[in-house]
Design a protein around this motif. Sequence first.
Motif, PDB file in Angstrom:
ATOM      1  N   LEU A 153      -5.658   6.984   5.107  1.00 55.10           N
ATOM      2  CA  LEU A 153      -6.199   7.096   3.756  1.00 55.10           C
ATOM      3  C   LEU A 153      -7.435   7.972   3.748  1.00 55.10           C
ATOM      4  O   LEU A 153      -8.067   8.203   4.783  1.00 55.10           O
ATOM      5  N   ALA A 189     -10.609   1.501   4.436  1.00 52.63           N
ATOM      6  CA  ALA A 189      -9.825   0.342   4.019  1.00 52.63           C
ATOM      7  C   ALA A 189      -9.486  -0.490   5.246  1.00 52.63           C
ATOM      8  O   ALA A 189      -9.251   0.042   6.328  1.00 52.63           O
ATOM      9  N   TYR A 225      -6.087  -4.459   2.383  1.00 56.15           N
ATOM     10  CA  TYR A 225      -4.681  -4.409   1.999  1.00 56.15           C
ATOM     11  C   TYR A 225      -3.807  -5.110   3.018  1.00 56.15           C
ATOM     12  O   TYR A 225      -4.214  -5.339   4.161  1.00 56.15           O
ATOM     13  N   LYS A 241      -2.193   2.473   7.235  1.00 55.57           N
ATOM     14  CA  LYS A 241      -2.104   3.644   6.376  1.00 55.57           C
ATOM     15  C   LYS A 241      -3.231   4.620   6.682  1.00 55.57           C
ATOM     16  O   LYS A 241      -4.363   4.213   6.950  1.00 55.57           O
ATOM     17  N   MET A 247       0.836  -1.203   0.000  1.00 51.71           N
ATOM     18  CA  MET A 247       0.000   0.000   0.000  1.00 51.71           C
ATOM     19  C   MET A 247       0.872   1.255   0.000  1.00 51.71           C
ATOM     20  O   MET A 247       0.707   2.163   0.807  1.00 51.71           O
ATOM     21  N   ARG A 257       2.587   4.305  -2.785  1.00 49.88           N
ATOM     22  CA  ARG A 257       1.953   5.277  -3.678  1.00 49.88           C
ATOM     23  C   ARG A 257       1.063   4.607  -4.719  1.00 49.88           C
ATOM     24  O   ARG A 257      -0.085   5.001  -4.930  1.00 49.88           O
ATOM     25  N   ARG A 300      -6.939  -3.242   6.938  1.00 49.77           N
ATOM     26  CA  ARG A 300      -5.628  -3.886   6.860  1.00 49.77           C
ATOM     27  C   ARG A 300      -5.734  -5.315   7.364  1.00 49.77           C
ATOM     28  O   ARG A 300      -6.238  -5.563   8.466  1.00 49.77           O
ATOM     29  N   GLN A 337      -2.015   2.670  -3.224  1.00 46.58           N
ATOM     30  CA  GLN A 337      -3.050   3.613  -2.788  1.00 46.58           C
ATOM     31  C   GLN A 337      -3.778   4.227  -3.980  1.00 46.58           C
ATOM     32  O   GLN A 337      -5.001   4.446  -3.926  1.00 46.58           O
ATOM     33  N   ALA A 339      -6.222   1.651  -5.264  1.00 46.56           N
ATOM     34  CA  ALA A 339      -7.360   1.526  -4.345  1.00 46.56           C
ATOM     35  C   ALA A 339      -8.292   2.727  -4.444  1.00 46.56           C
ATOM     36  O   ALA A 339      -9.519   2.578  -4.410  1.00 46.56           O
ATOM     37  N   ARG A 340      -7.721   3.912  -4.567  1.00 46.87           N
ATOM     38  CA  ARG A 340      -8.541   5.132  -4.670  1.00 46.87           C
ATOM     39  C   ARG A 340      -9.420   5.081  -5.925  1.00 46.87           C
ATOM     40  O   ARG A 340     -10.612   5.404  -5.875  1.00 46.87           O
TER      41      ARG A 340
END
Length: 317
Positions: free
Chosen positions: A184, A188, A176, A182, A155, A157, A190, A160, A163-164
């Motif tokens: 965010l 999300a 993730y 993270k 996760m 750059r 983890r 992410q 995922a975005r």
Amino acid sequence: MSRILITRSMPERVVAAARELGEVTYRDETKPMARDGMVAALGDFDGILTTLGDGWSAEVFEAAGAARCKLLANFGVGFNHIDVEAARKAGVVVTNTPGTVTDGTADLALTLILMTARRAGEGERLVRAGAWGGWHPVQMLGLHVTGKRLGVIGMGRIGQAIARRCHFGFGMEIGYVARSDKTLDYPATRHESLGALASASDIVVTAVPGGAETHHMVGTPVFEAMPDHGIFVNIARGDVVDEAALIAALEARRIAGAGLDVYEFEPEVPEALRALENVVLLPHLGTAALEVREAMGLMAVDNLRAVLAGEVAPNSV
């Protein structure tokens, strides 16, 4: 005047920018450098703009002896083709191009997700072969992407950014695995293990760097944990995945399909993989857009400019 080597064909803007820094030797070829050429280059040039495929191993640095070269400015974010520790011992700085590849690679991941889930490659081959008999209600039924569960392995750059896109664009639930939690701008979860992530995901995407720590991190246990309608996508490095295990999972229909932009022994792609209909195969197109490649090259040139001027490189690894 500084002597600079550009090891591969590059966009014209990148070559022009490098020529402003000194005398440039431009190797306008698509194939990687041979070992002897790399050994000689370390003694002949002050800076080298290099990229994936040029294998700067410890043996290359040892054979070169005292290096004239101050910098290997890598064109790309991944640098597992460079033995960074050996470079440091030889007094050679190694840099990469973080950030420039994020959106291009994330866009390509979405391309593979959609192509694989909706069987687009298979459908195009059907039409091109003249074998399409016309539309009907149960023709080539695939996976509906909207609202599905995405699992991201790594996760950073790129992970992410993928995922975005999936959350805001397709309403996906995001899971993730990473070394730490993270912060965010979307919800999300983890997961504690790859197996837990795989079992909780309809689509699994790898977004980790290559190297010894991630070699074959995705293999049979991950594919066995995924649901049988699951889609696997790799836009990271080929050797992150045990390719033989992936082929076995696809052949047995243990997972529904895979979308690949990278391969374990690239550019070799096994015949067993090429023969499968339930896999989309792309020729490492992750950053293959002119503006992305220009941004990568210009960042590499900025690293060259700094080091050749006796300054600290902006993007040392």
